[in-house]
Design an enzyme around this catalytic site. Sequence first.
Site, PDB file in Angstrom:
ATOM      1  N   ASN A  32      19.796 -11.206  -5.217  1.00 15.15           N
ATOM      2  CA  ASN A  32      18.546 -11.848  -4.803  1.00 15.15           C
ATOM      3  C   ASN A  32      18.902 -13.204  -4.219  1.00 15.15           C
ATOM      4  OD1 ASN A  32      15.445 -11.533  -5.186  1.00 15.15           O
ATOM      5  ND2 ASN A  32      15.873 -13.651  -5.721  1.00 15.15           N
ATOM      6  N   SER A 123       4.967   3.753  -2.588  1.00 15.04           N
ATOM      7  CA  SER A 123       3.624   3.440  -3.074  1.00 15.04           C
ATOM      8  C   SER A 123       3.510   3.609  -4.579  1.00 15.04           C
ATOM      9  CB  SER A 123       2.583   4.336  -2.406  1.00 15.04           C
ATOM     10  OG  SER A 123       1.311   4.049  -2.969  1.00 15.04           O
ATOM     11  N   LYS A 178       3.190   5.543   5.393  1.00 17.90           N
ATOM     12  CA  LYS A 178       2.791   4.588   4.340  1.00 17.90           C
ATOM     13  C   LYS A 178       1.665   3.682   4.841  1.00 17.90           C
ATOM     14  CE  LYS A 178       2.584   2.321   0.529  1.00 17.90           C
ATOM     15  NZ  LYS A 178       2.460   0.926   0.589  1.00 17.90           N
ATOM     16  N   HIS A 181      -1.408   5.644   4.677  1.00 21.13           N
ATOM     17  CA  HIS A 181      -1.754   5.703   3.244  1.00 21.13           C
ATOM     18  C   HIS A 181      -2.558   4.459   2.858  1.00 21.13           C
ATOM     19  CE1 HIS A 181      -0.997   4.298  -0.859  1.00 21.13           C
ATOM     20  NE2 HIS A 181      -0.924   5.559  -1.246  1.00 21.13           N
ATOM     21  N   ASN A 182      -2.075   3.309   3.279  1.00 14.91           N
ATOM     22  CA  ASN A 182      -2.738   2.061   2.898  1.00 14.91           C
ATOM     23  C   ASN A 182      -4.129   1.939   3.510  1.00 14.91           C
ATOM     24  OD1 ASN A 182      -0.358   1.515   1.582  1.00 14.91           O
ATOM     25  ND2 ASN A 182      -0.292  -0.612   2.210  1.00 14.91           N
ATOM     26  N   GLU A 185      -6.291   3.998   1.545  1.00 15.34           N
ATOM     27  CA  GLU A 185      -6.507   3.233   0.287  1.00 15.34           C
ATOM     28  C   GLU A 185      -7.632   2.196   0.479  1.00 15.34           C
ATOM     29  OE1 GLU A 185      -2.811   1.541  -1.481  1.00 15.34           O
ATOM     30  OE2 GLU A 185      -3.784  -0.389  -1.262  1.00 15.34           O
TER      31      GLU A 185
HETATM   32  C1  6PG Z   1       0.791   0.814  -2.675  1.00 15.65           C
HETATM   33  C2  6PG Z   1      -0.063  -0.313  -2.192  1.00 15.65           C
HETATM   34  C3  6PG Z   1       0.794  -1.525  -1.964  1.00 15.65           C
HETATM   35  C4  6PG Z   1      -0.022  -2.786  -1.920  1.00 15.65           C
HETATM   36  C5  6PG Z   1      -0.810  -2.918  -0.682  1.00 15.65           C
HETATM   37  C6  6PG Z   1      -1.929  -3.887  -0.858  1.00 15.65           C
HETATM   38  O1  6PG Z   1       0.714   1.859  -2.058  1.00 15.65           O
HETATM   39  O2  6PG Z   1       1.490   0.633  -3.664  1.00 15.65           O
HETATM   40  O3  6PG Z   1      -0.669   0.042  -0.992  1.00 15.65           O
HETATM   41  O4  6PG Z   1       1.600  -1.292  -0.865  1.00 15.65           O
HETATM   42  O5  6PG Z   1      -0.837  -2.862  -3.029  1.00 15.65           O
HETATM   43  O6  6PG Z   1       0.048  -3.356   0.304  1.00 15.65           O
HETATM   44  O7  6PG Z   1      -2.344  -4.177   0.387  1.00 15.65           O
HETATM   45  P1  6PG Z   1      -3.336  -5.337   0.696  1.00 15.65           P
HETATM   46  O8  6PG Z   1      -2.747  -6.586   0.074  1.00 15.65           O
HETATM   47  O9  6PG Z   1      -3.374  -5.387   2.164  1.00 15.65           O
HETATM   48  O10 6PG Z   1      -4.604  -4.966   0.027  1.00 15.65           O
END
Ligand code: 6PG
Length: 448
Positions: A32, A123, A178, A181-182, A185
Amino acid sequence: MKNQIGIIGLGVMGNALARNILNQGYSLSVYNKTFSKTNSFVENYSAEGYADLKSFLDSLKKPRIIILMISDFAVDQMIDELLFYLEEEDILIDGGNSFYKDTFKRIEKVHKNKVLYLGMGVSGGEKGALEGPSLMPSGDKKAYDYVENILKDIAAKRSDSIACVQYIGPEGSGHFVKMVHNAIEYAIMQLIAESYSLLKSFGYDLDEIADIFDHYNQGRLQSYLMEITSKIVNYQKKDEYLIEKIKDEAKQKGTGKWCAISSFEYEAAIPTLIEAVQARTFSQQPHGKDIHVRHNKSNELVDGIEKLLYLSIIMIYEQGFGLMNKASETHHWELNLSAIASIWQEGCIIKSSFLKQLEEVFKKHKSILEDENLQNEINQALNSWMNTIIKMMSSEIYAPVSCSAWTYYMGKKTALGMNLIMAQRDYFGAHGYERIDQQGQFHSNWNQ
Ligand code: 6PG
């Protein structure tokens, strides 16, 4: 003897993924930029920590497997530093939320040094990274074949023991998936928030709302987001509901916005997903503060919201998968939509029992709306869905995603009025139009 894996980045997600890898019996080297994080990690867990990149890389057996869990803005510089030491066939895996087009460029860059690359969507948040995330790797297939068993070990497992990881396709397709996916979400979260507002406008208190979401979670809406909503709404600290104390403004990190922009690029209509992104932006501007109780509680409403949620979720997935399909055709990724629905069933934020159904639907169809069973479910619930939308209007609540999902479906069933748009364009700009009864391009002199 299991491989020694290297992780760069011990932020929330990197730390959790590192522990997951250790729990699966792999040896681990960690690096890191800020050494104190490395130090505290190795004090607590049996990993090897390094203060400089060279010693970190020297600790790994060739071909080296290095997982980057760092912020998107830091990836390019880290790759440049790594390329100084990496050798042919070493494998770099970017597990951050990178923009998929950056992944294209990064693959090209590392290939000049014959290094292999995977852009991998991860995710599940911190808990998923620790206990098993849903993984969406893409890029060099040779690299995927080499690390497949490792990824299967650390990924979430479905109840039938299938690991939630699949090779998505070439280039940045994993990060693209992904990103979609978001956006899905965002849309489902916004949809649930709108149902929450509607229940409030019917006079339900928070205990009751929590029970209603829990009830939904026992049926066909079973999902992680429904489950946590019930818990969140009910959460109390010092006799106060925490939800009532949280500012009515949503933040975002950018993946939803990227997805909205991509939809214009691929000419894919995802209005409902875009509404959810816009809702977060809108919430940053001055807006109303209260939800007024306009109606009386009714079982019909609770049932109507269940239907609204279910059918809107169908429209959200229809749009999200439609966008993936378009991008897949453009880039020749050959995305397997059924496999994507399969690896989203566990580990990720949008995991739900509905995705099991979608896995089957996409084995036969490219569009969800072509599925006869789902079409029957839509038809049966259509009236109730419409009445719930009307209730949203008469309650005067903010419900952009619910309204957009309804409008999207109406558009699938009815004429759109675009003949008038085309006539207007031709009227003022001589842009021409096509006819339904003759082939070719036409222009009229509308003023004559
Ligand atoms: C996941 C989430 C993760 C994160 C988002 C939040 O799949 O684990 O999507 O990637 O929680 O990026 O996105 P925002 O901050 O844009 O709501």
